[in-house]
Motif scaffolding. Structure first.
Motif, PDB file in Angstrom:
ATOM      1  N   GLU A 110      -1.819  -2.790  -1.466  1.00 59.05           N
ATOM      2  CA  GLU A 110      -2.217  -1.393  -1.399  1.00 59.05           C
ATOM      3  C   GLU A 110      -2.725  -1.118   0.016  1.00 59.05           C
ATOM      4  O   GLU A 110      -3.373  -1.966   0.614  1.00 59.05           O
ATOM      5  CB  GLU A 110      -3.350  -1.136  -2.400  1.00 59.05           C
ATOM      6  CG  GLU A 110      -3.969   0.223  -2.300  1.00 59.05           C
ATOM      7  CD  GLU A 110      -5.259   0.363  -3.106  1.00 59.05           C
ATOM      8  OE1 GLU A 110      -5.966   1.348  -2.883  1.00 59.05           O
ATOM      9  OE2 GLU A 110      -5.551  -0.516  -3.922  1.00 59.05           O
ATOM     10  N   VAL A 131      -5.279  -0.213   2.241  1.00 57.22           N
ATOM     11  CA  VAL A 131      -6.729  -0.098   2.115  1.00 57.22           C
ATOM     12  C   VAL A 131      -7.308   0.169   3.497  1.00 57.22           C
ATOM     13  O   VAL A 131      -7.181  -0.647   4.410  1.00 57.22           O
ATOM     14  CB  VAL A 131      -7.343  -1.396   1.521  1.00 57.22           C
ATOM     15  CG1 VAL A 131      -8.845  -1.286   1.431  1.00 57.22           C
ATOM     16  CG2 VAL A 131      -6.745  -1.687   0.155  1.00 57.22           C
ATOM     17  N   SER A 187     -10.865   1.646  -0.999  1.00 56.95           N
ATOM     18  CA  SER A 187      -9.592   1.744  -1.709  1.00 56.95           C
ATOM     19  C   SER A 187      -9.697   2.880  -2.717  1.00 56.95           C
ATOM     20  O   SER A 187     -10.737   3.528  -2.832  1.00 56.95           O
ATOM     21  CB  SER A 187      -9.253   0.422  -2.414  1.00 56.95           C
ATOM     22  OG  SER A 187      -9.919   0.323  -3.639  1.00 56.95           O
ATOM     23  N   GLN A 188      -8.641   3.083  -3.483  1.00 56.62           N
ATOM     24  CA  GLN A 188      -8.673   4.122  -4.514  1.00 56.62           C
ATOM     25  C   GLN A 188      -9.608   3.732  -5.655  1.00 56.62           C
ATOM     26  O   GLN A 188     -10.105   4.589  -6.367  1.00 56.62           O
ATOM     27  CB  GLN A 188      -7.270   4.352  -5.053  1.00 56.62           C
ATOM     28  CG  GLN A 188      -6.339   4.942  -4.040  1.00 56.62           C
ATOM     29  CD  GLN A 188      -4.931   5.098  -4.588  1.00 56.62           C
ATOM     30  OE1 GLN A 188      -4.641   4.740  -5.717  1.00 56.62           O
ATOM     31  NE2 GLN A 188      -4.051   5.652  -3.772  1.00 56.62           N
TER      32      GLN A 188
END
Length: 110
Positions: A17, A19, A70-71
Motif C-alpha cells: 500500500e 503509505v 496509512s488508510q
C-alpha cells in the motif's frame, strides 16, 4: 557520503500500500519531533528498519521522528538515518511520483 548495508542480515518486505510518511528532526534534549525535514513514501520494512523514498536527502547519523500515515492507522517512531542515495530516474517510485528522488535507509531506535 553514501553507505549501503551490504551485510544486511534480515530480509525486507515490500510495502504493498502507498503509505505516506513525514520525517521530522528529533530534539536531542526532549526526544520529541521538531521541524519537518522531508516527506515521502514507505518502500520497504523489516523488524529493525525502513526504506523510504523522499523529496529531500537527510544526512546519515541524523536522529529523526517518522510519522507513518496509512488508510488504517497512524504511528510515530524514532529512528536514525543509516544511508541516503539519489534514486535513478528509471526507478519505479520516481516514475510514479517525480518529486521523490532520494532513497533513505533508517534504523528504528527504542
Amino acid at each position: 557520503m553514501v553507505t549501503y548495508p551490504h551485510d544486511r542480515q534480515e530480509p525486507r518486505r515490500t510495502v504493498r500500500e502507498r503509505v505516506w510518511v513525514q520525517i521530522h528532526a528529533t530534539n536531542q534534549y526532549t526526544g520529541s519531533a521538531d521541524g519537518l525535514l522531508a516527506m515521502g513514501v514507505l518502500v520497504d520494512i523489516s523488524s529493525k528498519g525502513l526504506g523510504i523514498a523522499l523529496n529531500e536527502t537527510i544526512p546519515p547519523g541524523t536522529a529523526v521522528t517518522i510519522d507513518i500515515r496509512s488508510q488504517e492507522f497512524t504511528h510515530q517512531l524514532q529512528a536514525v538515518v543509516r544511508w541516503s542515495a539519489e534514486l535513478p530516474v528509471t526507478h519505479e517510485v520516481h516514475q510514479q511520483i517525480p518529486d521523490l528522488i532520494w532513497r533513505l535507509g533508517v534504523l528504528m531506535t527504542p
